[in-house]
Design a protein around this motif. Structure first.
Motif, PDB file in Angstrom:
ATOM      1  N   ALA A 110      11.987  70.827  93.272  1.00 49.23           N
ATOM      2  CA  ALA A 110      10.530  70.902  94.025  1.00 49.23           C
ATOM      3  C   ALA A 110      10.007  69.540  93.890  1.00 49.23           C
ATOM      4  O   ALA A 110       9.143  69.327  94.785  1.00 49.23           O
ATOM      5  N   ALA A 111      10.112  68.920  92.987  1.00 47.94           N
ATOM      6  CA  ALA A 111       9.505  67.446  92.825  1.00 47.94           C
ATOM      7  C   ALA A 111       9.970  66.458  93.939  1.00 47.94           C
ATOM      8  O   ALA A 111       9.275  65.789  94.599  1.00 47.94           O
ATOM      9  N   LEU A 112      11.382  66.576  94.277  1.00 43.08           N
ATOM     10  CA  LEU A 112      11.717  65.715  95.229  1.00 43.08           C
ATOM     11  C   LEU A 112      11.356  66.131  96.487  1.00 43.08           C
ATOM     12  O   LEU A 112      10.997  65.277  97.390  1.00 43.08           O
ATOM     13  N   LEU A 113      11.067  67.488  96.796  1.00 45.78           N
ATOM     14  CA  LEU A 113      10.423  68.058  98.016  1.00 45.78           C
ATOM     15  C   LEU A 113       9.119  67.505  98.319  1.00 45.78           C
ATOM     16  O   LEU A 113       8.759  67.173  99.366  1.00 45.78           O
ATOM     17  N   LEU A 114       8.447  67.698  97.297  1.00 53.56           N
ATOM     18  CA  LEU A 114       7.002  67.349  97.245  1.00 53.56           C
ATOM     19  C   LEU A 114       6.892  65.790  97.622  1.00 53.56           C
ATOM     20  O   LEU A 114       5.805  65.253  98.284  1.00 53.56           O
ATOM     21  N   ASP A 115       7.655  64.837  96.965  1.00 54.25           N
ATOM     22  CA  ASP A 115       7.626  63.355  97.375  1.00 54.25           C
ATOM     23  C   ASP A 115       8.003  63.321  98.986  1.00 54.25           C
ATOM     24  O   ASP A 115       7.451  62.452  99.444  1.00 54.25           O
ATOM     25  N   ALA A 116       9.136  63.900  99.298  1.00 51.62           N
ATOM     26  CA  ALA A 116       9.326  63.782 100.737  1.00 51.62           C
ATOM     27  C   ALA A 116       8.190  64.328 101.377  1.00 51.62           C
ATOM     28  O   ALA A 116       8.132  63.585 102.692  1.00 51.62           O
ATOM     29  N   ALA A 117       7.452  65.286 101.223  1.00 52.93           N
ATOM     30  CA  ALA A 117       6.645  65.978 101.983  1.00 52.93           C
ATOM     31  C   ALA A 117       5.315  64.912 101.995  1.00 52.93           C
ATOM     32  O   ALA A 117       4.555  64.817 103.485  1.00 52.93           O
ATOM     33  N   GLY A 118       5.217  64.249 101.068  1.00 59.06           N
ATOM     34  CA  GLY A 118       3.913  63.111 101.072  1.00 59.06           C
ATOM     35  C   GLY A 118       4.242  62.062 102.165  1.00 59.06           C
ATOM     36  O   GLY A 118       3.096  61.332 102.451  1.00 59.06           O
ATOM     37  N   THR A 119       5.427  61.978 102.372  1.00 58.74           N
ATOM     38  CA  THR A 119       5.556  60.762 103.469  1.00 58.74           C
ATOM     39  C   THR A 119       6.363  61.199 104.769  1.00 58.74           C
ATOM     40  O   THR A 119       6.743  60.503 105.616  1.00 58.74           O
ATOM     41  N   THR A 124       5.836  66.804 111.655  1.00 60.84           N
ATOM     42  CA  THR A 124       6.663  67.706 110.771  1.00 60.84           C
ATOM     43  C   THR A 124       6.160  68.956 110.342  1.00 60.84           C
ATOM     44  O   THR A 124       5.056  69.141 109.862  1.00 60.84           O
ATOM     45  N   ASP A 125       6.876  70.150 110.453  1.00 65.80           N
ATOM     46  CA  ASP A 125       6.508  71.448 110.037  1.00 65.80           C
ATOM     47  C   ASP A 125       7.002  71.614 108.565  1.00 65.80           C
ATOM     48  O   ASP A 125       6.719  72.795 108.129  1.00 65.80           O
ATOM     49  N   GLY A 126       7.805  70.812 108.121  1.00 70.04           N
ATOM     50  CA  GLY A 126       8.114  71.041 106.756  1.00 70.04           C
ATOM     51  C   GLY A 126       9.357  70.196 106.202  1.00 70.04           C
ATOM     52  O   GLY A 126       9.980  69.469 107.177  1.00 70.04           O
ATOM     53  N   VAL A 127       9.759  70.339 104.834  1.00 67.36           N
ATOM     54  CA  VAL A 127      10.732  69.688 104.475  1.00 67.36           C
ATOM     55  C   VAL A 127      11.765  70.713 103.696  1.00 67.36           C
ATOM     56  O   VAL A 127      11.377  71.509 102.998  1.00 67.36           O
ATOM     57  N   ARG A 144       4.595  73.290 106.081  1.00 67.05           N
ATOM     58  CA  ARG A 144       3.012  73.319 106.218  1.00 67.05           C
ATOM     59  C   ARG A 144       2.621  74.659 106.750  1.00 67.05           C
ATOM     60  O   ARG A 144       3.346  75.645 107.279  1.00 67.05           O
ATOM     61  N   SER A 145       1.563  75.093 105.952  1.00 66.77           N
ATOM     62  CA  SER A 145       1.000  76.612 105.848  1.00 66.77           C
ATOM     63  C   SER A 145       0.892  77.208 107.229  1.00 66.77           C
ATOM     64  O   SER A 145       1.304  78.262 107.361  1.00 66.77           O
ATOM     65  N   GLY A 169      12.251  77.673 114.840  1.00 63.85           N
ATOM     66  CA  GLY A 169      11.472  77.070 115.748  1.00 63.85           C
ATOM     67  C   GLY A 169      10.852  75.668 115.070  1.00 63.85           C
ATOM     68  O   GLY A 169       9.830  74.876 115.585  1.00 63.85           O
ATOM     69  N   LEU A 170      10.716  75.634 113.799  1.00 63.83           N
ATOM     70  CA  LEU A 170      10.188  74.680 113.038  1.00 63.83           C
ATOM     71  C   LEU A 170      10.911  73.070 112.996  1.00 63.83           C
ATOM     72  O   LEU A 170      12.044  73.193 112.754  1.00 63.83           O
ATOM     73  N   ARG A 171       9.796  72.557 112.835  1.00 63.29           N
ATOM     74  CA  ARG A 171      10.628  70.811 112.853  1.00 63.29           C
ATOM     75  C   ARG A 171      10.614  70.607 111.381  1.00 63.29           C
ATOM     76  O   ARG A 171       9.334  70.208 110.865  1.00 63.29           O
ATOM     77  N   LEU A 172      11.859  70.428 110.866  1.00 62.66           N
ATOM     78  CA  LEU A 172      12.098  70.525 109.526  1.00 62.66           C
ATOM     79  C   LEU A 172      12.725  69.086 109.176  1.00 62.66           C
ATOM     80  O   LEU A 172      13.765  68.634 109.845  1.00 62.66           O
TER      81      LEU A 172
END
Length: 202
Positions: A110-119, A124-127, A144-145, A169-172
């Protein structure tokens, strides 16, 4: 722990499921490194504004500060559980962390996903985590909620729906993770690999 720059997020933790390949046991109560798998998921969501635990079995309570809800109908599948978790948050944070509660080491993942989302780019709809075989792990992802909620609405009845259908349909953005961070418990041998003394909580 998440980085100070981690995006504001809620967490939806999925604890339901029949676990038929495990003889119907409560997989989330299996212990790895001295902690129940469901509690590993809660720890992975420690930075979330709100945490919702969906589908915890009867007789087990959610930790303090964690909302517990159930999908309707019960055992309606992971998409129904995601929908129930989102519905339990009236004022969502910009991002939603979605984790299955049978993951063995969700905290560093989860920590790595959160880091990736920050950039991540603004469009982007999510990581989403990707394992070493190139498979997306949609229940180890940060969305993204607004995009995730829109996908749930567009899907209609979530009961029994495949998670891939929800996220098609999400851009991940894919986040490659080592096998150890994508490991979950689906079969008895998975539990043996996860911890030498995998056992159910008393």
């Amino acid at each position: 722990m998440t980085s100070p720059a981690a995006p504001h997020h809620d967490a939806v933790l999925l604890a339901g499921g029949r676990a038929t390949r495990m003889g119907g046991i409560d997989k989330t109560a299996l212990v790895a490194d001295g902690v129940a798998l469901s509690d590993h998921a809660v720890a992975a969501a420690a930075g979330a504004r709100r945490t919702v635990l969906v589908g915890l079995r009867a007789g087990r309570g959610a930790p303090a500060g964690v909302v517990h809800t159930r999908e309707d109908p019960p055992l309606g599948g992971p998409v129904a559980a995601i929908a129930a978790g989102l519905a339990a948050v009236a004022d969502p944070a910009p991002w939603t962390l979605v984790l299955a509660c049978d993951l063995v080491r969700p905290e560093p993942a989860a920590a790595l996903l959160l880091d990736a989302a920050g950039t991540a780019p603004d469009d982007t709809d999510g990581v989403v985590a990707v394992d070493e075989d190139g498979r997306r792990q949609h229940l180890l992802a940060l969305y993204r909620s607004d995009a995730l909620r829109a996908a749930v609405r567009a899907l209609g009845d979530p009961t029994g729906a495949a998670v891939r259908r929800l996220t098609d349909g999400l851009r991940l953005v894919e986040v490659p993770l080592p096998a150890a961070l994508c490991a979950d418990v689906d079969e008895p041998e998975d539990a043996t690999r996860a911890t030498a003394d995998a056992r159910l909580l008393d």
